[in-house]
Scaffold this motif. Structure first.
Motif, PDB file in Angstrom:
ATOM      1  N   ILE A  17      36.160  47.026   3.639  1.00 48.00           N
ATOM      2  CA  ILE A  17      37.138  47.490   4.636  1.00 48.00           C
ATOM      3  C   ILE A  17      37.020  46.674   5.916  1.00 48.00           C
ATOM      4  CG2 ILE A  17      37.095  49.845   3.711  1.00 48.00           C
ATOM      5  CD1 ILE A  17      35.361  50.606   6.172  1.00 48.00           C
ATOM      6  N   HIS A  18      38.098  46.658   6.666  1.00 41.67           N
ATOM      7  CA  HIS A  18      38.115  45.935   7.940  1.00 41.67           C
ATOM      8  C   HIS A  18      37.251  46.657   8.972  1.00 41.67           C
ATOM      9  CE1 HIS A  18      41.114  42.796   7.247  1.00 41.67           C
ATOM     10  NE2 HIS A  18      41.749  43.673   6.472  1.00 41.67           N
ATOM     11  N   CYS A  19      36.594  45.876   9.805  1.00 41.07           N
ATOM     12  CA  CYS A  19      35.756  46.441  10.867  1.00 41.07           C
ATOM     13  C   CYS A  19      35.805  45.582  12.120  1.00 41.07           C
ATOM     14  CB  CYS A  19      34.308  46.582  10.380  1.00 41.07           C
ATOM     15  SG  CYS A  19      33.179  47.234  11.621  1.00 41.07           S
ATOM     16  N   ASN A  20      35.430  44.316  11.986  1.00 38.77           N
ATOM     17  CA  ASN A  20      35.289  43.455  13.157  1.00 38.77           C
ATOM     18  C   ASN A  20      36.577  43.319  13.953  1.00 38.77           C
ATOM     19  OD1 ASN A  20      33.544  41.670  14.730  1.00 38.77           O
ATOM     20  ND2 ASN A  20      34.883  40.031  14.044  1.00 38.77           N
ATOM     21  N   LYS A  21      37.715  43.358  13.277  1.00 40.92           N
ATOM     22  CA  LYS A  21      38.979  43.164  14.003  1.00 40.92           C
ATOM     23  C   LYS A  21      39.236  44.293  14.986  1.00 40.92           C
ATOM     24  CE  LYS A  21      42.597  45.157  11.022  1.00 40.92           C
ATOM     25  NZ  LYS A  21      43.838  44.843  10.296  1.00 40.92           N
ATOM     26  N   VAL A 109      40.960  53.472   9.109  1.00 42.64           N
ATOM     27  CA  VAL A 109      40.266  52.604   8.162  1.00 42.64           C
ATOM     28  C   VAL A 109      41.287  51.858   7.311  1.00 42.64           C
ATOM     29  CG1 VAL A 109      38.594  52.538   6.292  1.00 42.64           C
ATOM     30  CG2 VAL A 109      38.348  54.232   8.110  1.00 42.64           C
ATOM     31  N   GLU A 110      41.060  50.563   7.140  1.00 40.15           N
ATOM     32  CA  GLU A 110      41.989  49.734   6.354  1.00 40.15           C
ATOM     33  C   GLU A 110      41.191  48.907   5.346  1.00 40.15           C
ATOM     34  OE1 GLU A 110      45.142  46.018   6.979  1.00 40.15           O
ATOM     35  OE2 GLU A 110      44.196  46.975   8.718  1.00 40.15           O
ATOM     36  N   ALA A 111      41.573  48.994   4.097  1.00 38.08           N
ATOM     37  CA  ALA A 111      40.870  48.257   3.040  1.00 38.08           C
ATOM     38  C   ALA A 111      41.225  46.780   3.083  1.00 38.08           C
ATOM     39  CB  ALA A 111      41.233  48.833   1.682  1.00 38.08           C
ATOM     40  N   TYR A 112      40.281  45.949   2.651  1.00 37.91           N
ATOM     41  CA  TYR A 112      40.584  44.542   2.452  1.00 37.91           C
ATOM     42  C   TYR A 112      41.507  44.403   1.237  1.00 37.91           C
ATOM     43  CZ  TYR A 112      37.834  41.996   5.877  1.00 37.91           C
ATOM     44  OH  TYR A 112      37.380  41.443   7.059  1.00 37.91           O
ATOM     45  N   GLN A 146      37.602  58.568   3.792  1.00 36.43           N
ATOM     46  CA  GLN A 146      39.004  58.165   3.960  1.00 36.43           C
ATOM     47  C   GLN A 146      39.440  57.171   2.884  1.00 36.43           C
ATOM     48  OE1 GLN A 146      39.993  56.861   7.915  1.00 36.43           O
ATOM     49  NE2 GLN A 146      39.458  58.815   8.858  1.00 36.43           N
ATOM     50  N   MET A 147      38.518  56.312   2.470  1.00 38.61           N
ATOM     51  CA  MET A 147      38.843  55.314   1.447  1.00 38.61           C
ATOM     52  C   MET A 147      38.582  55.829   0.027  1.00 38.61           C
ATOM     53  SD  MET A 147      39.984  52.299   2.635  1.00 38.61           S
ATOM     54  CE  MET A 147      41.161  53.405   3.440  1.00 38.61           C
ATOM     55  N   LYS A 148      38.101  57.095  -0.079  1.00 41.94           N
ATOM     56  CA  LYS A 148      37.798  57.707  -1.378  1.00 41.94           C
ATOM     57  C   LYS A 148      36.854  56.833  -2.215  1.00 41.94           C
ATOM     58  CE  LYS A 148      42.319  60.019  -1.487  1.00 41.94           C
ATOM     59  NZ  LYS A 148      41.800  61.217  -0.806  1.00 41.94           N
TER      60      LYS A 148
END
Length: 245
Positions: A17-21, A109-112, A146-148
């Motif tokens: 998942i994205h984090c640094n951005k 939260v956003e998945a790659y 959230q990402m299950k």
């Protein structure tokens, strides 16, 4: 080597998942605010960024991935330049900076790209999936829910505030991993690759275009088995498949 089930340990942040951005977005607001407050002194974004990174990395080395380290690094940088330029400290400004820093943990939260497809394929091929992430349990568990991700990792999830050689070694020993068929997959040279190489397991390094300074270290450990570098999560299944055939 014949095709066989592997033990695949995935990192979470900036691997699945994205984090640094999100940190970069918050830092963008911080730099704007700091240069506005210190405009009479000619303070530049480059100076603020360099000092904040220095303080942030030093904090992580000391306390691990504690959530307060990031907002405290913003305040410590503010105090540093206030002292340097003789600008009076302001409690309200510090409170504003703390809130800004903590807001990074409230981002969606956003998945790659390809996260689900990658995990589905690897599970379908019979590999055993594990999740190993650094941070505070409350914050990391929210992302996992959230990402299950429990659908793929079940109870094979490890959250550690300090993500280093000792932490990985503890997990590998506790669960009696066969190191010849165990892999660490992640984006951090410091917390994923180096510990994996030191522990004598296979490793896939997912190189990111935008990387946190803390994660960038020189590799000074010779791989016991294999170390692959890829540029996307979706390349992982093919790397493992090709290695086993």
């Amino acid at each position: 080597m014949n095709q066989q089930s592997q033990h695949l340990i995935f990192d979470l942040d900036d691997t699945l998942i994205h984090c640094n951005k999100y940190f970069e977005l918050v830092l963008g607001e911080y730099f704007e605010q700091m240069t506005a407050w210190f405009e009479p002194y000619g303070l530049t974004t480059e100076l603020v960024r360099a000092k904040q990174i220095e303080i942030d990395v030093a904090g992580v080395n000391k306390v691990g991935f504690a959530s307060v380290n990031f907002p405290e690094s913003l305040i410590a940088t503010y105090r540093f330049f206030s002292e340097q330029y003789g600008r009076e400290l302001n409690a309200e400004e510090e409170k504003q900076l703390f809130s800004l820093g903590m807001s990074v943990y409230e981002q969606e939260v956003e998945a790659y790209p390809g996260m689900v497809e990658t995990l589905e394929r690897l599970r379908g091929e019979g590999h055993h999936l594990y999740l190993y992430t650094g941070g505070e349990a409350r914050i990391q568990q929210r992302k996992i829910e959230q990402m299950k991700l429990a659908d793929y990792f079940d109870d094979r999830i490890y959250i550690r505030q300090h993500k280093n050689v000792e932490a990985l070694e503890n997990i590998l020993t506790l669960k009696h991993f066969d190191r010849h068929c165990t892999w660490m997959i992640g984006n951090s040279l410091r917390t994923d690759v180096m510990p994996a190489l030191s522990a004598g397991i296979n490793c896939i390094y997912i190189e990111q275009k935008l990387e946190w300074e803390y994660n960038l270290v020189e590799i000074n450990v010779k791989p016991h088995h294999v170390l692959y570098t890829v540029s996307a999560l979706t390349e992982v299944p093919e790397v493992i498949h090709n290695h086993l055939t």
